[in-house]
Structure formats: C-alpha cells, structure tokens
Design an enzyme around this catalytic site. Structure first.
Site, PDB file in Angstrom:
ATOM      1  N   HIS A  51      -4.145   1.952   7.606  1.00  0.00           N
ATOM      2  CA  HIS A  51      -2.756   2.203   7.221  1.00  0.00           C
ATOM      3  C   HIS A  51      -1.999   2.748   8.424  1.00  0.00           C
ATOM      4  CE1 HIS A  51      -4.099   2.831   2.785  1.00  0.00           C
ATOM      5  NE2 HIS A  51      -3.563   1.637   2.924  1.00  0.00           N
ATOM      6  N   CYS A  90      -2.483  11.636   3.507  1.00  0.00           N
ATOM      7  CA  CYS A  90      -2.899  10.740   2.419  1.00  0.00           C
ATOM      8  C   CYS A  90      -2.724  11.399   1.059  1.00  0.00           C
ATOM      9  CB  CYS A  90      -4.370  10.338   2.587  1.00  0.00           C
ATOM     10  SG  CYS A  90      -4.662   9.068   3.825  1.00  0.00           S
ATOM     11  N   GLU A 110       0.817  -1.215   0.000  1.00  0.00           N
ATOM     12  CA  GLU A 110       0.000   0.000   0.000  1.00  0.00           C
ATOM     13  C   GLU A 110       0.852   1.268   0.000  1.00  0.00           C
ATOM     14  OE1 GLU A 110      -3.747   0.085   0.616  1.00  0.00           O
ATOM     15  OE2 GLU A 110      -3.667  -1.971  -0.118  1.00  0.00           O
TER      16      GLU A 110
END
Length: 447
Positions: free
Chosen positions: A250, A370, A174
């Site tokens: 995350h 992000c 990721e």
C-alpha cells in the site's frame, strides 16, 4: 469554520491471528502460523488511542467485524449448526476457515476513502467503503464496514455514504491506505492525492511483476467521481511498481501526508521527480509545501518495510507543529532512528516523535497508520457523530474491562476448531454494540 481531523482507530477483534493470508505483505507472510495474543493486541491499540487523546487530539473508535463469517461458510456449502459448520470447515479446509476468522478489519486505513466537506461539491463528508477484492479474507468486509460507517456517521445532513465499488478485479480499491490529502488546515479545501498501483484497462502503464497491485487507477477515479470532488481537488499518481515488488503493498508503507507536509521515500512514486513537481503545481494551500524525501542511502526500502517508518501517523498538534507517531520498530532500527532524529531537527513542521509498542499488529503487517481511519470534520459535523464512538477516559476504561473479560491471551491454528471461540467472539461484539451504540450491524444479531 474550524475543523479537526479525527482518527478512528480499529479495535482489534477477538480472533486476531497470524494466518499469513496477505500475499505481498512481508510481515504477514513471515509470521504465518505463529501464536497470536488477541488481548495484548487490543490493549496495545487502546493504549495508542489513549495517548493520542491525552495529546488533546480528537480520537474515535472503529468496531471489529463479526468473526468467523458463518454466512460465507454456508454459501460455500458447509451445513448444520454453527459448531458443525466450524468442525466441517476445519477438517475440509483449515486455511479457508482461518480466512473466515481473520480480524483484518482492525486496519481501518483500508476501511474506505473519506473526502471532507471542504472538498466536495455538495458540502457533505463522503464515505466509500473499500471493496478489498484482492484478498478473499478482506473481500468479506465492505458490507459490514458500510453498516458501521452509517452507525457512526448517521446524520444525512452532513454525511453521504456510497456502496463499495464492483467486486471485479478491474476496480480493486484498498481505501485510505492509498489516499493522501494536502491542505493548509483541515478546514481548508485540500488536494486529494489518489495513489494507484496499476491500471486495469491501460496495458501501456507499468505494473509490478512479483506482487499484485491492489489499488487500480480506475477505482481511484470512480471514488473521486462518487465523492463529487472538484477537478482541482484531485490528483492521480502511480506508485513505483518496483517497490510494490519489494513488499510495499500500500502507499502508506512508503509515504504519508498531513497538512502541508508529504513524507515519502525517494523511490515511492513512478517517475518521482516529475510526480513531485506535479504535486507542487497542484497544491492549493498558501502555506509552503514541505516535501520530505527520504534518500535510499539513509533508509533502504528493506528498512522502510521492516520498520514501517512511513506507516507512522503524522499529526498536527494545537501549536500547529507536527508529531510523528511511529512503531517501536523504528526506534530499534538504527538507520531509521538516525533519520528520524535528523528529520525532527531540520526546518520542517515535524518537531517530535513518539514510539508505540504495536508488536501484535506489526507482526501481521499493520503499523500505526494502518490502525486508523482519518476523518476531517468541522464543528457541526463532529457534533453529529455518534457520541458513543468518540474516545474518552471513561470509554477507555470501559473498553479495557471489556477486552480483559472477553479476549484470549493466545490463539494457535488448532484453536479455530473450537466452537467456543465463535461464542466468545459473538458475545464480545454483542456487548460492544451497547458500549458503542451501534444498533444491529452484525449479521448474527439479525437472525
């Protein structure tokens, strides 16, 4: 050689919507099927970029992907013209169609993992696009992400690009959302910390029960090998499975690092006391390492997830102090706001905070961190970056005009049946290609 960290922020795409596609992401699920405002979203992101630029920081721009992904719909058996394919997909499987319209590439912390030249054996900056194989809509991204990275960093003297890891679930990757780097300065050799949710091959390691672990140990190890990291430059630590099950999908939802500072929740890592001891022992810098551990009795996991405190950006300013770039949700949450005020008055490099309205992104589960991909570059490497993707006042004005021209004010689930949305989206990206000098990175340009 002097080096700076450039934040390449993702431009929110014209099809930004709330489809609730990200299982394990509390904000994404809770806003599923709400009306989105793509124009507001992209302008909010541009405003943050402008503010960072005005602080004297190097800021970059990461283009969105072409959506809908017609090529995938064709592979899944839908035929005809683009309009006919959209009509058929909307009738047959509207959720699938919305996934193919997803603008999730806006969260460029998931675009890939980057290792600066100071950390690599060959002295190049290494890029590996994330395969994002845990979610269908995100698994569509790595090929275009790699093409965009090559268009941005296209000088082989300085930059090395790797193909994303195999798509099998064993190597779930990721990107930088699970990667931290600690160092004295961006020019110095750093400790690259890879945070994984579980091991694919070692069943003895704990795993989350409710939500999936998106980053595997094996993927993190593979990226470190690809990037030719020195053994002393890398550390692999496991995220606490219990917090993954509470919506911390995350690591950048529970920890953030910059320079000689690690800001983390006290429940961030498995066996946290031992893990922090490991980090201290492995740290390569000469400056004192500041580990700011946020206690649960001051900020709960629920408050951390809802406010996205740890998804803030930690940025070093020209005087070597640091600023926390936080979403307004941190200002509205009393416990989080109180803690931030306490932190900036304490004895550590984090001395100020700026709050930004990123509501459109936040409602889909992505905060300030992000939206950015961090790339540390020395002066020669920075000069070799595609100049059209470096932020400036003139570029800001161009992009604001571009967004106002091409983006809709509102998108609902019914709008995805409208073939004009595809036309509008592709026209916007065609014009953006020239603005950012991207060449032919989009599939529709190569047909």
């Amino acid at each position: 050689m002097h080096a700076v960290e450039v934040n390449f922020d993702g431009l929110v795409g014209p099809t930004h919507n709330y489809a609730g596609l990200s299982y394990g992401n509390v904000a994404s699920l809770s806003h599923a099927s709400s009306h989105s405002n793509p124009k507001e979203a992209v302008l909010q992101g541009l405003e943050k970029m402008k503010a960072m630029h005005e602080l004297g920081l190097e800021q970059g721009i990461f283009a969105p992907h072409a959506r809908p992904d017609i090529s995938v719909l064709k592979r899944l058996g839908f035929t005809g013209t683009d309009s006919q394919i959209i009509e058929k997909a909307f009738k047959a499987d509207p959720i699938l169609l919305r996934a193919c319209y997803s603008a999730s590439a806006m969260w460029t912390a998931n675009a890939g993992t980057i290792s600066p030249s100071a950390d690599t054996l060959d002295g190049k900056v290494h890029f590996t696009a994330a395969n994002l194989n845990n979610k269908f809509h995100r698994s569509l991204e790595p090929v275009t992400t790699t093409a965009l990275l090559k268009a941005m960093f296209n000088d082989e003297r300085y930059f090395s690009h790797h193909t994303h890891l195999p798509a099998q679930g064993f190597f779930g990757d990721e990107g930088a959302a699970n990667h931290n780097r600690l160092c004295d300065s961006h020019a110095d050799t750093g400790l690259e910390i890879f945070v994984y949710g579980a091991s694919s091959f070692n069943s003895a390691l704990p795993k989350p029960v409710k939500f999936p672990a998106r980053q595997s140990l094996e993927a993190s190890q593979a990226v470190a090998r690809l990037h030719q990291l020195k053994p002393e430059n890398q550390l692999f630590i496991q995220q606490n499975p219990d917090v993954i099950d509470q919506g911390v999908f995350h690591n950048d939802v529970i920890a953030v690092a910059n320079g000689n500072v690690l800001l983390c929740h006290e429940q961030a890592f498995l066996h946290q006391a031992d893990t922090l001891k490991q980090i201290k022992q492995a740290y390569l810098g000469n400056k004192p390492l500041h580990i700011i551990e946020v206690p649960t009795n001051k900020v709960s996991i629920t408050d951390a997830v809802s406010s996205y405190l740890f998804n803030s950006q930690l940025i070093t300013l020209s005087d070597d102090s640091m600023i926390l770039v936080a979403p307004k949700e941190c200002q509205r949450n009393q416990a989080v706001h109180d803690y931030i005020q306490e932190m900036i008055l304490a004895d550590n490099p984090v001395q100020q905070v700026r709050f930004f309205d990123l509501r459109q992104s936040m409602q889909n589960g992505g905060g300030p961190a992000c939206l950015r991909l961090r790339v540390a570059l020395n002066s020669d490497e920075l000069a070799a970056v595609n100049p059209a993707v470096r932020f400036s006042e003139a570029k800001y004005n161009q992009l604001v005009s571009w967004a106002n021209k091409h983006y809709r004010d509102s998108l609902s689930s019914d709008d995805f049946a409208d073939p004009m949305l595809l036309t509008e989206s592709y026209q916007a990206l065609d014009e953006l290609t020239s603005l950012l000098n991207l060449g032919s990175v989009y599939p529709f340009q190569q047909e």
